[in-house]
Write a protein that holds these residues in place. Structure first.
Motif, short mmCIF file in Angstrom:
data_model
loop_
_atom_site.label_atom_id
_atom_site.label_comp_id
_atom_site.label_asym_id
_atom_site.label_seq_id
_atom_site.Cartn_x
_atom_site.Cartn_y
_atom_site.Cartn_z
N VAL A 157 -6.46 18.06 16.16
CA VAL A 157 -6.52 16.88 15.29
C VAL A 157 -6.48 17.27 13.81
O VAL A 157 -6.96 18.35 13.43
CB VAL A 157 -7.81 16.04 15.52
CG1 VAL A 157 -7.74 15.31 16.85
CG2 VAL A 157 -9.07 16.88 15.43
N ARG A 158 -5.89 16.36 13.02
CA ARG A 158 -5.97 16.57 11.58
C ARG A 158 -5.79 15.25 10.83
O ARG A 158 -5.25 14.29 11.37
CB ARG A 158 -4.98 17.64 11.11
CG ARG A 158 -3.68 17.17 10.50
CD ARG A 158 -2.91 18.35 9.92
NE ARG A 158 -1.57 17.93 9.51
CZ ARG A 158 -1.20 17.74 8.24
NH1 ARG A 158 -2.07 17.90 7.27
NH2 ARG A 158 0.03 17.35 7.95
N VAL A 159 -6.26 15.23 9.58
CA VAL A 159 -6.06 14.09 8.69
C VAL A 159 -5.10 14.57 7.60
O VAL A 159 -5.45 15.43 6.80
CB VAL A 159 -7.40 13.62 8.06
CG1 VAL A 159 -7.15 12.47 7.10
CG2 VAL A 159 -8.40 13.24 9.14
N PRO A 160 -3.87 14.04 7.60
CA PRO A 160 -2.89 14.54 6.63
C PRO A 160 -3.20 14.08 5.20
O PRO A 160 -3.79 13.01 5.02
CB PRO A 160 -1.57 13.93 7.11
CG PRO A 160 -1.96 12.75 7.93
CD PRO A 160 -3.32 13.03 8.49
N ASN A 161 -2.80 14.88 4.24
CA ASN A 161 -3.05 14.54 2.84
C ASN A 161 -1.79 13.99 2.19
O ASN A 161 -1.17 14.64 1.35
CB ASN A 161 -3.54 15.80 2.11
CG ASN A 161 -3.98 15.49 0.70
OD1 ASN A 161 -4.21 14.32 0.36
ND2 ASN A 161 -4.09 16.51 -0.13
N HIS A 162 -1.37 12.82 2.67
CA HIS A 162 -0.19 12.19 2.10
C HIS A 162 -0.38 10.68 2.15
O HIS A 162 -0.68 10.15 3.22
CB HIS A 162 1.06 12.60 2.90
CG HIS A 162 2.33 12.29 2.19
ND1 HIS A 162 2.78 11.01 2.00
CD2 HIS A 162 3.25 13.09 1.61
CE1 HIS A 162 3.93 11.04 1.34
NE2 HIS A 162 4.24 12.29 1.08
N PRO A 163 -0.21 10.00 1.02
CA PRO A 163 -0.50 8.56 1.00
C PRO A 163 0.32 7.77 2.03
O PRO A 163 -0.19 6.83 2.63
CB PRO A 163 -0.16 8.12 -0.43
CG PRO A 163 0.60 9.26 -1.04
CD PRO A 163 0.21 10.50 -0.30
N VAL A 164 1.58 8.17 2.24
CA VAL A 164 2.43 7.44 3.19
C VAL A 164 1.92 7.63 4.62
O VAL A 164 1.76 6.67 5.39
CB VAL A 164 3.91 7.88 3.08
CG1 VAL A 164 4.75 7.25 4.18
CG2 VAL A 164 4.46 7.54 1.70
N ALA A 165 1.61 8.87 4.97
CA ALA A 165 1.11 9.16 6.31
C ALA A 165 -0.19 8.40 6.56
O ALA A 165 -0.37 7.76 7.61
CB ALA A 165 0.91 10.66 6.47
#
Ligand code: AMP
Ligand code: MG
Length: 352
Positions: free
Chosen positions: A120-128
């Motif tokens: 699992v991960r939380v991406p660092n991109h506003p769109v994602a």
């Protein structure tokens, strides 16, 4: 940018809404993250997830990373979350760190290739983040490219690679990090590095003891099997050789070969060089792409896949890649280069 009915600006909220609706209905959407472009589908819907494997022609033994919009949502998918995982998440999320933890039953086996753990991960991109939030579902999202090939760092790459096979491509510009996330398995209060990536080993080791595994160990230990560490991966269409010698030494060797070729009247191949740091032009080299003349390793990582694609387009006969220092992000760059070369490090056989 190739205009098509499939590529949409990620800057329009309407387009994000549409993309979220597609995901809710079990479709696929390619979207930008800070690492590379992902091919997303609802992680809780095996039929939707299956489309990812089909589109990428990815073997189902290779598990997917599940992307969530927050730490809370990510850990809701895990049956156990040791304190150290929370500490890492607080420090690196949103960001390029994937944590492998015991999975809850709601995660389909297809996502994890039958393993008892989930990545699992939380991406660092506003769109994602906006897309996951609007879809109200965690998204399984490997890189949006055919299995084993060079990863996409722009919407154009995705369009060129997957075209109309994806229901929608969101264009959010070029990705900033340019290589995939670091994959870290958590076992007790220790970490096992399964794949180097956007968060460096040095950064992790400030917080947690991290061991590394060789591909051989990986094959023999079922518990931490991480098939993404296959020997051949990320490969351009052109054969890529990762040489051990410096640019200068290699050039000297090529000069010798070139003289031999001239004597024998053999045509000289078109060589593409993938360099880092000082690399003067030479008539023996047809195309030269420098990942960072100033030796900025983060810049090199962000340019890597784009550079491989550029050399592919130049229709060279072989790509000669030069090593980068294996520190910090250099570890991820070298990992990708090694796999893209699939062990080819000796130029001799090519010139025989
Ligand atoms: P990708 O989605 O292409 O960035 O690759 C994800 C990689 O993460 C896989 O190829 C595996 O190496 C690794 N991975 C995903 N899930 C697991 C898991 N449950 N256990 C170990 N490794 C995993
Ligand atoms: Mg991939």
């Amino acid at each position: 940018m190739t205009q098509s009915r499939w590529v949409f600006s990620a800057h329009s909220p309407e387009n994000i809404k549409r993309a979220a609706a597609i995901l809710q209905k079990g479709g696929t959407v390619a979207f930008p993250t800070e690492t590379v472009y992902g091919l997303g589908a609802n992680a809780l819907d095996p039929k939707a997830v299956f489309k990812i494997f089909e589109i990428k022609k990815r073997p189902t033994f290779d598990p997917l990373i599940v992307h969530a919009a927050s730490m809370r949502e990510a850990f809701l998918l895990c049956s156990e979350v040791p304190e150290i995982a929370r500490t890492l998440a607080k420090k690196f999320w949103p960001g390029a760190l994937t944590l492998v933890l015991p999975k809850k039953q709601i995660i389909p086996d297809l996502v994890t290739s039958g393993l008892s753990t989930v990545a699992v991960r939380v991406p660092n991109h506003p769109v994602a983040l906006e897309l996951i939030h609007r879809a109200r579902r965690p998204l399984a999202a490997p890189s949006a490219n055919p299995f084993g090939r060079t990863s996409p760092t722009s919407a154009e790459h995705v369009w060129n690679d997957l075209g109309e096979a994806v229901d929608m491509i969101l264009d959010g510009g070029s990705t900033s990090i340019g290589v995939e996330s670091t994959v870290l398995q958590i076992q007790g209060d220790q970490g096992i590095l399964l794949r180097p990536g956007g968060v460096t080993l040095e950064e992790l080791r400030k917080i947690i003891p991290v061991s590394t595994v060789t591909p051989k160990e990986l094959e023999s230990s079922e518990g931490i099997l991480s098939p993404g560490l296959l020997k051949s991966h990320y490969a351009p269409n052109t054969p890529l050789y990762l040489v051990k010698d410096s640019f200068k030494e290699t050039l000297k060797w090529l000069e010798g070969k070139n003289n031999e070729f001239k004597r024998l009247g053999k045509p000289w191949p078109r060589i593409g060089a993938l360099c880092f740091g000082q690399a003067p032009k030479s008539p023996l080299i047809s195309a030269l792409v420098n990942l960072s003349p100033k030796k900025d390793i983060r810049k090199a990582a962000s340019e890597l896949f784009q550079a491989m694609r550029k050399l592919d387009k130049m229709e060279v006969d072989l790509i000669v890649a030069f090593p980068v220092p294996e520190m910090g992000m250099g570890a991820a760059v070298m990992d990708r280069l090694r796999k893209a070369s699939a062990g080819k490090n000796n130029l001799k056989p090519f010139f025989e």
